[in-house]
Design a protein around this motif. Structure first.
Motif, PDB file in Angstrom:
ATOM      1  N   ILE A  21       0.876  -1.166   0.000  1.00  0.00           N
ATOM      2  CA  ILE A  21       0.000   0.000   0.000  1.00  0.00           C
ATOM      3  C   ILE A  21       0.915   1.218   0.000  1.00  0.00           C
ATOM      4  CG2 ILE A  21      -1.873   1.210   1.159  1.00  0.00           C
ATOM      5  CD1 ILE A  21      -2.560  -1.644   0.149  1.00  0.00           C
ATOM      6  N   ILE A  22       0.875   1.978  -1.093  1.00  0.00           N
ATOM      7  CA  ILE A  22       1.845   3.056  -1.303  1.00  0.00           C
ATOM      8  C   ILE A  22       1.115   4.383  -1.493  1.00  0.00           C
ATOM      9  CG2 ILE A  22       3.710   3.909  -2.760  1.00  0.00           C
ATOM     10  CD1 ILE A  22       4.307   1.005  -3.523  1.00  0.00           C
ATOM     11  N   LEU A  23       1.422   5.345  -0.641  1.00  0.00           N
ATOM     12  CA  LEU A  23       0.834   6.676  -0.724  1.00  0.00           C
ATOM     13  C   LEU A  23       1.797   7.610  -1.456  1.00  0.00           C
ATOM     14  CD1 LEU A  23      -0.723   5.220   1.557  1.00  0.00           C
ATOM     15  CD2 LEU A  23      -0.934   7.437   2.698  1.00  0.00           C
TER      16      LEU A  23
ATOM     17  N   SER B 187      -4.405  -1.081  -9.489  1.00  0.00           N
ATOM     18  CA  SER B 187      -5.232  -0.784  -8.322  1.00  0.00           C
ATOM     19  C   SER B 187      -4.850   0.586  -7.773  1.00  0.00           C
ATOM     20  CB  SER B 187      -5.035  -1.861  -7.250  1.00  0.00           C
ATOM     21  OG  SER B 187      -5.826  -1.612  -6.124  1.00  0.00           O
ATOM     22  N   ALA B 188      -5.831   1.496  -7.716  1.00  0.00           N
ATOM     23  CA  ALA B 188      -5.524   2.866  -7.309  1.00  0.00           C
ATOM     24  C   ALA B 188      -6.754   3.547  -6.752  1.00  0.00           C
ATOM     25  CB  ALA B 188      -4.977   3.668  -8.491  1.00  0.00           C
ATOM     26  N   GLU B 189      -6.513   4.562  -5.933  1.00  0.00           N
ATOM     27  CA  GLU B 189      -7.561   5.447  -5.428  1.00  0.00           C
ATOM     28  C   GLU B 189      -6.948   6.828  -5.261  1.00  0.00           C
ATOM     29  OE1 GLU B 189      -8.218   5.058  -0.906  1.00  0.00           O
ATOM     30  OE2 GLU B 189      -7.350   3.114  -1.481  1.00  0.00           O
TER      31      GLU B 189
ATOM     32  N   ALA C 267      -7.127   7.874   6.184  1.00  0.00           N
ATOM     33  CA  ALA C 267      -8.144   7.270   5.328  1.00  0.00           C
ATOM     34  C   ALA C 267      -7.614   5.999   4.677  1.00  0.00           C
ATOM     35  CB  ALA C 267      -8.605   8.262   4.271  1.00  0.00           C
ATOM     36  N   ALA C 268      -6.380   6.061   4.186  1.00  0.00           N
ATOM     37  CA  ALA C 268      -5.778   4.871   3.574  1.00  0.00           C
ATOM     38  C   ALA C 268      -5.578   3.769   4.612  1.00  0.00           C
ATOM     39  CB  ALA C 268      -4.450   5.237   2.924  1.00  0.00           C
TER      40      ALA C 268
END
Length: 246
Positions: free
Chosen positions: A9-11, A57-59, A77-78
């Motif tokens: 999971i990468i911000l 996969s992205a948001e 949030a993430a």
């Protein structure tokens, strides 16, 4: 030595263009989930749609890194959805170059707010979660300007030296559980130069940028650092054009 292929999971801040966008696209193709933040929601929405259309996969969330509460909400949030944060890429930056005698104080303050405070806000938001997890990685985007100062770039280079120093201090403080990488790009094709309002700075940058690398080259360096085994900390990568004199 095998690179890690685990899904992470990468911000990414400053993800709507340039290095941030290129990094999001590359990491998504390698199976990671990317959470994108920037001020331009329309650009982020289009980028997420592109990534998803190719199986990634992205948001996204709109984000102003100068607002500490917004950055905290972005990270939380993430974390609330994915139950972990593996990598925080502090990439957001601005570069309105000018000579000091131009006295563009508002632009100096903008660079300090985005390039330094924005980085610190990212660390403040993600570090407690990573410490609780006992794992994680910060990737902080500095610049070749952290190592060499040039005319019109005194304040910009100062902010990027600060980014380098903050990253190095963080690396020494967090020890074995959390990795810290500084990426220092040389001249890179991006929209950074669009923020230069000073005519002297704009002309010097136009000449300077005749030799440059694509943002995808910097993205590859970031992906390399992220892909190392957990016990390997790539502390810094300088990536610049082969023909660059500085």
């Amino acid at each position: 030595m095998a690179l890690s292929t685990d899904r992470k999971i990468i911000l990414i801040t400053g993800a709507s263009s340039g290095i941030g966008e290129a990094t999001a696209r590359l990491l998504a193709t390698r199976g990671h989930h990317v959470v994108l933040g920037a001020r331009r929601a329309d650009r982020l929405k289009a980028l997420v749609q592109d990534i998803q259309a190719t199986g990634g996969s992205a948001e996204f969330h709109t984000l102003d890194v100068t607002d500490a509460e917004e950055v905290r909400a972005f990270v939380n949030a993430a974390y609330s959805v994915h139950d972990r944060i593996d990598v925080m890429i502090n990439n957001a930056g601005v570069m309105p170059l000018s000579k000091l005698e131009a006295l563009k104080v508002d632009e100096w303050n903008c660079m300090i707010d985005v390039n330094v405070r924005g980085l610190l806000h990212g660390i403040a938001a993600a570090l407690p979660l990573m410490q609780t997890q006992r794992q994680g990685q910060f990737v902080n985007v500095a610049s070749i300007g952290a190592h060499a100062v040039s005319p019109t770039a005194a304040v910009y280079c100062a902010t990027k030296y600060a980014a380098w120093a903050i990253s190095e201090g963080l690396r020494q403080e967090v020890g074995g559980d959390i990795r810290v990488t500084t990426i220092s790009p040389g001249v890179t094709k991006s929209e950074l130069a669009d923020s230069i309002s000073d005519p002297v700075g704009r002309e010097e940058m136009r000449t300077y940028r005749q030799v440059s690398i694509p943002a995808s080259a910097v993205a590859e360096a970031i992906a390399y650092a992220i892909g190392q085994p957990s016990e390997v900390d790539v502390s810094e990568i300088i990536v610049r054009p082969t023909a660059s004199a500085a």
